[in-house]
Every structure is written in C-alpha cells, then in structure tokens.
Design a protein around this motif. Structure first.
Motif, PDB file in Angstrom:
ATOM      1  N   LEU A  35       0.789  -1.154   0.081  1.00  0.00           N
ATOM      2  CA  LEU A  35      -0.065   0.036  -0.037  1.00  0.00           C
ATOM      3  C   LEU A  35       0.743   1.333   0.027  1.00  0.00           C
ATOM      4  CD1 LEU A  35      -2.764  -1.216   2.398  1.00  0.00           C
ATOM      5  CD2 LEU A  35      -2.917  -0.910   0.261  1.00  0.00           C
ATOM      6  N   ALA A  41      -4.351   2.194  -1.671  1.00  0.00           N
ATOM      7  CA  ALA A  41      -5.340   2.009  -0.452  1.00  0.00           C
ATOM      8  C   ALA A  41      -6.893   1.974  -1.262  1.00  0.00           C
ATOM      9  CB  ALA A  41      -5.092   2.957   0.399  1.00  0.00           C
ATOM     10  N   THR A  83      -2.583  -7.794   0.966  1.00  0.00           N
ATOM     11  CA  THR A  83      -3.713  -6.890   0.954  1.00  0.00           C
ATOM     12  C   THR A  83      -5.035  -7.808   0.531  1.00  0.00           C
ATOM     13  OG1 THR A  83      -2.280  -5.100   0.366  1.00  0.00           O
ATOM     14  CG2 THR A  83      -4.680  -4.724   0.011  1.00  0.00           C
ATOM     15  N   ARG A 355      -1.532   2.150   5.675  1.00  0.00           N
ATOM     16  CA  ARG A 355      -0.832   2.968   4.792  1.00  0.00           C
ATOM     17  C   ARG A 355      -0.390   4.259   5.776  1.00  0.00           C
ATOM     18  NH1 ARG A 355      -0.527   7.422   1.779  1.00  0.00           N
ATOM     19  NH2 ARG A 355       1.040   7.317   0.073  1.00  0.00           N
TER      20      ARG A 355
END
Length: 375
Positions: A35, A41, A83, A355
């Motif tokens: 990220l 994001a 992620t 992030r």
C-alpha cells in the motif's frame, strides 16, 4: 463456501480463529509495502467492495447447485497477497455481521479457507506461471490468473474437508465429503477462473499500472524514430502515475504501448464502484437461487445436522434483504447497495490506516518502493 455455525466443533473453530488472527496480523505488516503507492489504498477498498458484489451473483454449476466467486485469487493479483487476505477478511466480516452469511463462531474457519488458502495457493501458482510463460504479455497474465483462480477453489474445498476431518460435528466418512466437495468446487472453480481472468484482463486493458501482479513485467516502451524502434527514456519511477506502461512488445497482437500519464485513478475508482453497485443492486436479482456448493454437499451428505441458527439472523439485512421492504427486487437491491457501500468504506478505512502507519513510521512513500518490495 461460507461455513455456518455448528458444522465444526468449538475447539477447532477456536484454533482456526487463532490461525486467522495470525494471518491477518502478518498481512497487516506485509500490506504496508503493498500500500506504499497512494493509489493502492482506495483501490484495495474498491476490490473488497467488488468481491462483495460479485459474491452475490450465484451462478448454476450443476443440477440444483450454484457457486459464487471466492475472490482470493482476484484480490491477490490486483492488490497483492497480503492486502488480498485483508480484502477477503473485510468482506467475510461484513457478510457475517450484517447479512448473517457465514457463522460468527466459524469466522476463523471462513477466513482461513476462503481468504488465506485461496490467496496462498492462487498467488503461488500465478507467480510460478509468469516465470515460464512469455514475459511482458497481457495474455500471460490473464492465463496465469485463470489457472490460479481455477485451482484455488478446489484447494479451499479440500482444506475445508481437512478441517471437517479434525473437528466435524457429524459422523460422515471424510472420503465422501472430500469427493463431493472437490467435485462440485472444480466446477465452481471454472466460473471463478472466468470471472477472475475477465476482471484482470479488463483492468490490464485500461490501467495496467494498477495491477499488482503485473508489476515489473512491463516491456520497455518503444518509439519509432527514423523507421526504427528504439527504447524510450526510462522514467524515474516504473509505476508512477506519469510512467508509460506496456505489457507486451510492440509487435504483439495482444496490445500496444499504453501511456497512462493522463489517466485519472479517481475516474477508474468511480467507474469500478458504480460497476459494483450495479452488480449488487441490480444484477444480483437474477442470481441462481440454488444452494451453493457447500450447502448442497452439507445437505446431501448430512454434515449439516448440527447447524445452528445464525446469531445475526434478526439483522435488518439478514439473507441479503432489507427488513420490512416487501418488494423482493427492491429489498435485495437495497441490501446489495448498502453492503457495497459499507464494505468500501470499512475496507478503505482499514487500508488507509495501514498505509498511514507506514508513512508515520518513516517509510518512503513512493510507488517505486512498492515495486521493489512486491512479492
């Protein structure tokens, strides 16, 4: 493949919960690198919402059986494996709490099976295939995505069977469960593979710079000078918004060099969100009403004898409908739209927090850093 409460006993459910928490913890750390790019994001939040929407679209796979996207392969390829695990975890959490889909005591089992296993298997296969297929072609990425997604679904079904063998609450021969689960989920895997390959191919066609699994695969941009092809000047950051990007050589029939300097990530995000809203709010009405693979196998083999009513069965959005809205089409559509909205909001919040923590820790905030550390 949402496991309800009661199929797996309490000790094994707790153990699976520990595994899921550990996997999410590791993913939170790994996702900081994935990220690093400021565009990642919001894209990850969009991927979570898209997976939620497409999971509402059950498709028929056999007589009286349907399937739906699991999403692990798609999420891992688009935004990275760490992620990806977080995306699927957010989706499963929203489904369990708001829509009574997937048991709350089985949340750890569901995250482990549908999130961790699918991501690990699919991304491993995906990266392995990219090493042997022609480099720098979109077709290679699409084929790798198709195969990875296809294998990930029966792999998840087999892992569920392993969990059932250890902690199942009914006395059904494991061999019968394994045969039935893998058999039907191979068919579901074909649908998963088609959806994943189509989605990845579509994103590659318009924004190849946003596909995590394709980073580092771009062939150098060529310019024709005096009738000859020469390499364009290399940009300072391979995946920066102003960088040219191509996933095939100029002579390839797949594609040509695609500059992305003038393209807006915000426009891509809006179009993606609108697509998810339409899928969940409109197209979901036409989804198959047949039980999905696990439900069908559980009923046929008798492993659902001890299933308990969901703790959120009285939720205003239970079973993907809005309570007190009499029109079925409107009720399901509103529930889908609410689900997409909540998922993109919660998911984006989680990913921005991850992030921000990286930024606060003093890590470099650049796309190049993300490229250098991508798995």
């Amino acid at each position: 493949m949402h496991v309800p409460d009661g199929i797996i006993n309490a000790p094994v459910s707790v153990a699976a919960g520990v595994v899921a928490v550990a996997a999410v913890g590791v993913s939170l750390r790994g996702a900081r690198r994935e990220l690093a790019d400021e565009r990642a994001a919001p894209l990850a939040g969009l991927v979570a919402a898209f997976v939620f929407a497409v999971q509402m679209l059950n498709f028929p796979v056999a007589a009286g059986t349907s399937g739906h996207l699991l999403g692990g392969a798609l999420a891992a390829i688009l935004v990275g494996p760490y992620t990806g695990v977080l995306c699927i975890s957010v989706v499963l959490l929203m489904q369990g709490i708001l829509f009574a889909d997937g048991g709350l005591t089985a949340l750890g089992v569901n995250i482990t099976v549908m999130g961790v296993v699918t991501v690990l298997v699919s991304y491993g296969i995906f990266r392995g295939l990219l090493k042997v297929l022609p480099r720098g072609r979109r077709r290679s990425v699409t084929v790798s995505a198709f195969v990875a997604a296809l294998v990930s679904v029966p792999a998840a079904a087999a892992f569920f069977t392993l969990i059932y063998a250890i902690g199942g609450t009914t006395d059904v021969p494991v061999g019968k469960v394994l045969t039935a689960m893998v058999g039907v989920h191979v068919l579901i895997g074909i649908g998963e593979a088609a959806i994943t390959a189509l989605t990845v191919s579509s994103v590659l066609a318009v924004r190849p710079d946003l596909v995590h699994g394709a980073r580092g695969l771009a062939a150098p941009l060529k310019l024709r000078v005096g009738g000859e092809l020469v390499d364009a000047a290399a940009p300072s950051s391979p995946s920066s918004p102003s960088s040219p990007s191509s996933l095939s050589s100029p002579s390839s029939k797949d594609t040509a060099a695609v500059p992305v300097a003038a393209r807006s990530s915000r426009k891509f995000w809006v179009v993606g969100l609108l697509t998810a809203l339409v899928l969940a709010g409109v197209v979901s009405f036409y989804a198959s009403a047949s039980p999905d693979g696990l439900e069908k196998v559980a009923a046929d083999q008798g492993i659902d004898k001890n299933v308990r009513e969901h703790a959120a069965a009285d939720s205003p959005l239970a079973d993907y409908g809005v309570k007190d809205v009499g029109n079925a089409r409107l009720s399901g559509g509103l529930a889908g739209v609410i689900g997409v909205g909540v998922t993109v909001a919660v998911g984006s919040g989680v990913f921005w927090a991850v992030r921000r923590r990286r930024t606060d820790a003093g890590a470099p905030d650049s796309s190049a850093a993300s490229d250098r550390t991508s798995v």
